[in-house]
Motif scaffolding. Structure first.
Motif, PDB file in Angstrom:
ATOM      1  N   ASP A   4       2.343 -13.614  -6.079  1.00 28.64           N
ATOM      2  CA  ASP A   4       3.242 -12.726  -5.328  1.00 28.64           C
ATOM      3  C   ASP A   4       2.470 -12.287  -4.091  1.00 28.64           C
ATOM      4  O   ASP A   4       1.718 -11.309  -4.115  1.00 28.64           O
ATOM      5  CB  ASP A   4       3.629 -11.512  -6.183  1.00 28.64           C
ATOM      6  CG  ASP A   4       4.503 -10.529  -5.404  1.00 28.64           C
ATOM      7  OD1 ASP A   4       4.777 -10.787  -4.214  1.00 28.64           O
ATOM      8  OD2 ASP A   4       4.906  -9.510  -5.981  1.00 28.64           O
ATOM      9  N   ASP A  60      -6.430 -10.647  -4.771  1.00 34.42           N
ATOM     10  CA  ASP A  60      -6.013 -10.391  -3.393  1.00 34.42           C
ATOM     11  C   ASP A  60      -7.256 -10.396  -2.518  1.00 34.42           C
ATOM     12  O   ASP A  60      -8.331  -9.985  -2.956  1.00 34.42           O
ATOM     13  CB  ASP A  60      -5.326  -9.026  -3.296  1.00 34.42           C
ATOM     14  CG  ASP A  60      -3.937  -9.044  -3.939  1.00 34.42           C
ATOM     15  OD1 ASP A  60      -3.400 -10.148  -4.151  1.00 34.42           O
ATOM     16  OD2 ASP A  60      -3.404  -7.958  -4.235  1.00 34.42           O
ATOM     17  N   ASN A 115       2.836  -8.142 -11.406  1.00 36.92           N
ATOM     18  CA  ASN A 115       1.944  -8.643 -10.350  1.00 36.92           C
ATOM     19  C   ASN A 115       2.247  -7.988  -9.005  1.00 36.92           C
ATOM     20  O   ASN A 115       1.623  -8.329  -8.010  1.00 36.92           O
ATOM     21  CB  ASN A 115       2.029 -10.169 -10.251  1.00 36.92           C
ATOM     22  CG  ASN A 115       3.334 -10.642  -9.665  1.00 36.92           C
ATOM     23  OD1 ASN A 115       4.230  -9.842  -9.412  1.00 36.92           O
ATOM     24  ND2 ASN A 115       3.467 -11.943  -9.477  1.00 36.92           N
ATOM     25  N   ASP A 116       3.218  -7.067  -8.975  1.00 38.93           N
ATOM     26  CA  ASP A 116       3.650  -6.507  -7.700  1.00 38.93           C
ATOM     27  C   ASP A 116       2.792  -5.316  -7.279  1.00 38.93           C
ATOM     28  O   ASP A 116       3.301  -4.254  -6.933  1.00 38.93           O
ATOM     29  CB  ASP A 116       5.124  -6.106  -7.809  1.00 38.93           C
ATOM     30  CG  ASP A 116       5.763  -5.988  -6.432  1.00 38.93           C
ATOM     31  OD1 ASP A 116       5.129  -6.437  -5.446  1.00 38.93           O
ATOM     32  OD2 ASP A 116       6.873  -5.448  -6.335  1.00 38.93           O
ATOM     33  N   TYR A 117       1.486  -5.517  -7.335  1.00 42.79           N
ATOM     34  CA  TYR A 117       0.560  -4.444  -6.963  1.00 42.79           C
ATOM     35  C   TYR A 117      -0.354  -4.910  -5.849  1.00 42.79           C
ATOM     36  O   TYR A 117      -0.653  -6.099  -5.754  1.00 42.79           O
ATOM     37  CB  TYR A 117      -0.330  -4.061  -8.153  1.00 42.79           C
ATOM     38  CG  TYR A 117       0.353  -3.124  -9.106  1.00 42.79           C
ATOM     39  CD1 TYR A 117       0.380  -1.752  -8.866  1.00 42.79           C
ATOM     40  CD2 TYR A 117       0.976  -3.615 -10.240  1.00 42.79           C
ATOM     41  CE1 TYR A 117       1.025  -0.898  -9.746  1.00 42.79           C
ATOM     42  CE2 TYR A 117       1.622  -2.766 -11.120  1.00 42.79           C
ATOM     43  CZ  TYR A 117       1.636  -1.407 -10.859  1.00 42.79           C
ATOM     44  OH  TYR A 117       2.271  -0.564 -11.712  1.00 42.79           O
ATOM     45  N   ASN A 118      -0.792  -3.962  -5.062  1.00 43.28           N
ATOM     46  CA  ASN A 118      -1.829  -4.251  -4.075  1.00 43.28           C
ATOM     47  C   ASN A 118      -3.175  -4.064  -4.779  1.00 43.28           C
ATOM     48  O   ASN A 118      -3.655  -2.955  -4.946  1.00 43.28           O
ATOM     49  CB  ASN A 118      -1.683  -3.296  -2.889  1.00 43.28           C
ATOM     50  CG  ASN A 118      -2.741  -3.550  -1.834  1.00 43.28           C
ATOM     51  OD1 ASN A 118      -3.645  -4.355  -2.038  1.00 43.28           O
ATOM     52  ND2 ASN A 118      -2.631  -2.871  -0.712  1.00 43.28           N
ATOM     53  N   TRP A 119      -3.786  -5.192  -5.200  1.00 44.78           N
ATOM     54  CA  TRP A 119      -5.036  -5.111  -5.971  1.00 44.78           C
ATOM     55  C   TRP A 119      -6.220  -4.690  -5.111  1.00 44.78           C
ATOM     56  O   TRP A 119      -7.308  -4.470  -5.612  1.00 44.78           O
ATOM     57  CB  TRP A 119      -5.330  -6.448  -6.649  1.00 44.78           C
ATOM     58  CG  TRP A 119      -4.260  -6.867  -7.596  1.00 44.78           C
ATOM     59  CD1 TRP A 119      -3.419  -7.924  -7.459  1.00 44.78           C
ATOM     60  CD2 TRP A 119      -3.886  -6.218  -8.830  1.00 44.78           C
ATOM     61  NE1 TRP A 119      -2.546  -7.972  -8.517  1.00 44.78           N
ATOM     62  CE2 TRP A 119      -2.813  -6.946  -9.375  1.00 44.78           C
ATOM     63  CE3 TRP A 119      -4.351  -5.095  -9.522  1.00 44.78           C
ATOM     64  CZ2 TRP A 119      -2.192  -6.598 -10.565  1.00 44.78           C
ATOM     65  CZ3 TRP A 119      -3.733  -4.739 -10.715  1.00 44.78           C
ATOM     66  CH2 TRP A 119      -2.675  -5.490 -11.228  1.00 44.78           C
ATOM     67  N   TYR A 147      -4.391  -5.296   2.546  1.00 41.94           N
ATOM     68  CA  TYR A 147      -4.112  -6.557   1.839  1.00 41.94           C
ATOM     69  C   TYR A 147      -3.877  -7.663   2.851  1.00 41.94           C
ATOM     70  O   TYR A 147      -3.056  -7.518   3.751  1.00 41.94           O
ATOM     71  CB  TYR A 147      -2.876  -6.393   0.937  1.00 41.94           C
ATOM     72  CG  TYR A 147      -2.320  -7.726   0.491  1.00 41.94           C
ATOM     73  CD1 TYR A 147      -2.996  -8.496  -0.445  1.00 41.94           C
ATOM     74  CD2 TYR A 147      -1.138  -8.231   1.034  1.00 41.94           C
ATOM     75  CE1 TYR A 147      -2.512  -9.746  -0.829  1.00 41.94           C
ATOM     76  CE2 TYR A 147      -0.647  -9.468   0.650  1.00 41.94           C
ATOM     77  CZ  TYR A 147      -1.342 -10.222  -0.284  1.00 41.94           C
ATOM     78  OH  TYR A 147      -0.868 -11.451  -0.661  1.00 41.94           O
ATOM     79  N   THR A 194      -3.515 -13.844  -0.978  1.00 41.57           N
ATOM     80  CA  THR A 194      -3.829 -13.964  -2.412  1.00 41.57           C
ATOM     81  C   THR A 194      -4.409 -15.341  -2.737  1.00 41.57           C
ATOM     82  O   THR A 194      -3.921 -16.366  -2.250  1.00 41.57           O
ATOM     83  CB  THR A 194      -2.553 -13.718  -3.259  1.00 41.57           C
ATOM     84  OG1 THR A 194      -1.997 -12.457  -2.886  1.00 41.57           O
ATOM     85  CG2 THR A 194      -2.854 -13.705  -4.742  1.00 41.57           C
TER      86      THR A 194
HETATM   87  N1  ABN Z   1      -0.808  -8.646  -5.124  1.00 41.46           N
HETATM   88  C1  ABN Z   1      -0.117  -8.920  -3.944  1.00 41.46           C
HETATM   89  C2  ABN Z   1       0.549  -7.718  -3.383  1.00 41.46           C
HETATM   90  C3  ABN Z   1      -0.094  -7.027  -2.382  1.00 41.46           C
HETATM   91  C4  ABN Z   1       0.516  -5.900  -1.841  1.00 41.46           C
HETATM   92  C5  ABN Z   1       1.726  -5.490  -2.340  1.00 41.46           C
HETATM   93  C6  ABN Z   1       2.352  -6.194  -3.344  1.00 41.46           C
HETATM   94  C7  ABN Z   1       1.766  -7.322  -3.873  1.00 41.46           C
END
Ligand code: ABN
Length: 172
Positions: A74, A118, A146-150, A160, A163
């Motif tokens: 993602d 990321d 997986n929808d996080y800014n790691w 970010y 990926t």
């Molecule tokens: N892991 C990718 C991502 C980055 C920022 C926001 C959402 C998803």
């Protein structure tokens, strides 16, 4: 009979002692020991041999979203942003925390565990956005989403960029 055998063994031993000196005997023992010690140093081919046809074992183009390792990605593909599937573009660094997926490699029929680190430290790359999200769960299930800014926990801040899709193991 036993006496004759004794006499024969004695004669053979004396004969051998006359012909072989102690120095020569020790020399041959040393040669055998040295030979045995060097055998493990001989070059050996370690690891699996390279596949006969690498394109069949790893089919597809890492710059396209359809490439098999991107099955749960993602984000923007680092392969399109100056990096590759396993290394971040210059000026960015991989996040320590990642989302992990399992992807099927059609080239060899195995499933692989893929880590989606990321790359952090620059603004969004903007090229090759890919949201395949296989096995992704909603945000309210944080350990399966997986929808996080790691990049949030990284040294280089939350910027970010893109990926990676790194293989970290074979799924059994
Ligand atoms: N892991 C990718 C991502 C980055 C920022 C926001 C959402 C998803």
């Amino acid at each position: 009979m036993a006496q004759r055998l004794d006499a024969w063994v004695e004669r053979m031993a004396r004969d051998l002692a006359r012909r072989a000196s102690r120095r020569r005997f020790l020399g041959s023992v040393g040669a055998v020991l040295f030979g045995a010690a060097t055998v493990p140093l001989l070059p050996v081919a370690r690891g699996a041999p390279p596949p006969a046809d690498p394109t069949r074992a790893d089919p597809g183009d890492p710059q396209t979203c359809e490439y098999w390792r991107h099955c749960a990605v993602d984000g923007f593909l680092c392969s399109c942003c100056g990096g590759s599937i396993h290394s971040c573009p210059p000026g960015t660094e991989p996040s320590a925390v990642t989302w992990v997926g399992t992807c099927h490699n059609p080239g060899d029929g195995h499933d692989y565990i893929v880590s989606y680190n990321d790359c952090c430290g620059k603004s969004e790359c903007g090229r090759c956005l890919c949201t395949r999200n296989e096995n992704d769960k909603p945000l309210y299930m944080p350990f399966a989403s997986n929808d996080y800014n790691w990049c949030a926990g990284s040294q280089s801040g939350i910027g970010y960029h893109c990926t990676l899709s790194r293989i970290v193991g074979v799924a059994k």
